[in-house]
Design an enzyme around this catalytic site. Structure first.
Site, mmCIF file in Angstrom:
data_model
loop_
_atom_site.group_PDB
_atom_site.id
_atom_site.type_symbol
_atom_site.label_atom_id
_atom_site.label_comp_id
_atom_site.label_asym_id
_atom_site.label_seq_id
_atom_site.Cartn_x
_atom_site.Cartn_y
_atom_site.Cartn_z
ATOM 1 N N LYS A 162 0.846 -1.209 0.000
ATOM 2 C CA LYS A 162 0.000 0.000 0.000
ATOM 3 C C LYS A 162 0.871 1.244 0.000
ATOM 4 O O LYS A 162 0.616 2.205 -0.716
ATOM 5 C CB LYS A 162 -0.934 -0.012 1.220
ATOM 6 C CG LYS A 162 -2.077 -1.011 1.059
ATOM 7 C CD LYS A 162 -2.784 -1.323 2.372
ATOM 8 C CE LYS A 162 -3.758 -2.489 2.143
ATOM 9 N NZ LYS A 162 -4.296 -3.045 3.381
ATOM 10 N N GLN A 175 -5.262 -1.911 9.549
ATOM 11 C CA GLN A 175 -4.928 -3.209 8.944
ATOM 12 C C GLN A 175 -5.458 -4.355 9.813
ATOM 13 O O GLN A 175 -5.161 -4.418 11.008
ATOM 14 C CB GLN A 175 -3.398 -3.316 8.768
ATOM 15 C CG GLN A 175 -2.950 -4.549 8.019
ATOM 16 C CD GLN A 175 -3.408 -4.561 6.556
ATOM 17 O OE1 GLN A 175 -3.294 -3.572 5.844
ATOM 18 N NE2 GLN A 175 -3.937 -5.686 6.105
ATOM 19 N N ASP A 218 -11.585 1.938 3.633
ATOM 20 C CA ASP A 218 -11.848 0.509 3.476
ATOM 21 C C ASP A 218 -13.345 0.241 3.274
ATOM 22 O O ASP A 218 -13.734 -0.841 2.848
ATOM 23 C CB ASP A 218 -11.384 -0.239 4.739
ATOM 24 C CG ASP A 218 -10.124 -1.051 4.488
ATOM 25 O OD1 ASP A 218 -9.834 -1.335 3.313
ATOM 26 O OD2 ASP A 218 -9.440 -1.385 5.468
#
Ligand code: NAP
Length: 282
Positions: free
Chosen positions: A53, A97, A120
């Site tokens: 990322k 995460q 997300d």
């Protein structure tokens, strides 16, 4: 029949170029899109995802910040970092995460991310908007799948779509998106009976199971579009949820693993970050 392979790698490379141009245009207006990733604990797979990322952010010109927290970080400390990033005007997207270390309450942490910074798309507000058909942040993997289907020019309206898997991050949201595209959608899971009878009806078959080569050629309708979301490791090699070699003889379109949906997921994370930066500038 030999399936046409839908290359997520190719599509994401093209998107990366477009995103580089969009970031340059935003920077010229004084807007620098920013993404923060919170990484708690030491999970080797998460380390790789976070590194990828960060590399993508660097490639397209997005400012990025990785917040590394120890394995024994408390819920309060983690939430304090989320709150700080919520208030930081240089950060437009926040990603926690997953998985978090076991002692932490994942849902409670995700709920503290501002919905508009939730790149997300996991916050219940964004999940609810997707369910209600309202504009919100769409989770990256399902968004990437729809992008691939559109790019490949696959007709969706009125088609039978079958999704295997009902997780909140893939199965359910991709089913909602396919419904919005006017597919007739069936969601299957581990208690589904006569799975093969259901999957053989599918014009669009999405496999999000987490079981290597689970979808065999006899489960696929000839000419169907098969989207393989799975990421499994077998003998040190990555493979999907679809028996690629056999299914490619039956399907009309098929995504590979690696080089398929996974590539799109990270491109869509960039997309959600750029969209969040544009929203904040309005
Ligand atoms: P998950 O939360 O473990 O969900 C798996 C789903 O598969 C569950 O709904 C489960 O049913 C269903 N399932 C399990 N065994 C089954 C069976 N025998 N028959 C029918 N359904 C069955 O997994 P996930 O997070 O959605 O991820 C799925 C896969 O996609 C994993 O390999 C993951 O690594 C991968 N993934 C890839 C990306 C990417 O960017 N490429 C992103 C996210 C995930 P129940 O609900 O009944 O248990």
């Amino acid at each position: 029949m030999m399936a046409e392979i839908l290359s997520g790698k190719q599509m994401s490379e093209q998107l990366t170029q477009e995103q580089q141009e969009r970031v340059a245009a935003l920077r010229a207006q004084g807007i620098v899109p920013g993404l923060a990733v919170i990484l708690a604990g030491e999970n080797p797979a998460s380390e790789i995802y976070v590194r990828n990322k960060k590399t993508m952010c660097d490639t397209i010109g997005v400012h990025s910040e990785v917040v590394r927290l120890p394995n024994d970080v408390s819920q309060e400390d983690l939430i304090a970092h989320v709150e700080r990033l919520n208030q930081d005007p240089a950060i437009h997207g926040i990603l926690v995460q997953l998985p978090l270390p076991e002692h932490l309450d994942e849902a409670a942490v995700l709920a503290r991310v501002l919905p508009e910074k939730d790149v997300d798309g996991f916050h219940v507000v964004n999940a609810g908007k997707l369910f209600a058909g309202l504009p919100g942040v769409v989770p990256c993997t399902p968004k990437g799948i729809l992008y691939m289907l559109h790019q490949a020019g696959i007709e969706l309206k009125g088609k039978e779509a079958v999704v295997i898997g009902r997780s909140n991050i893939v199965g359910k949201p991709v089913a909602m998106l396919l419904l919005q595209e006017h597919c007739t959608v069936t969601i299957c899971h581990s208690r589904t009976q006569n799975l093969k009878d259901v999957t053989r009806r599918a014009d669009i078959l999405v496999a999000a199971i987490g079981k290597p080569r689970f979808v065999t050629a006899d489960m696929v309708k000839p000419g169907a579009t098969v989207i393989d979301v799975g990421v499994n490791r077998v003998d040190g090699k990555v493979c999907g949820d679809v028996d690629f070699d056999a299914v490619k003889e039956v399907a009309g379109h098929l995504t590979p693993v690696p080089g398929g949906v996974g590539k799109m997921t990270i491109s869509m994370l960039m997309e959600n970050t750029l969209e969040a930066a544009c929203r904040s500038a309005r």
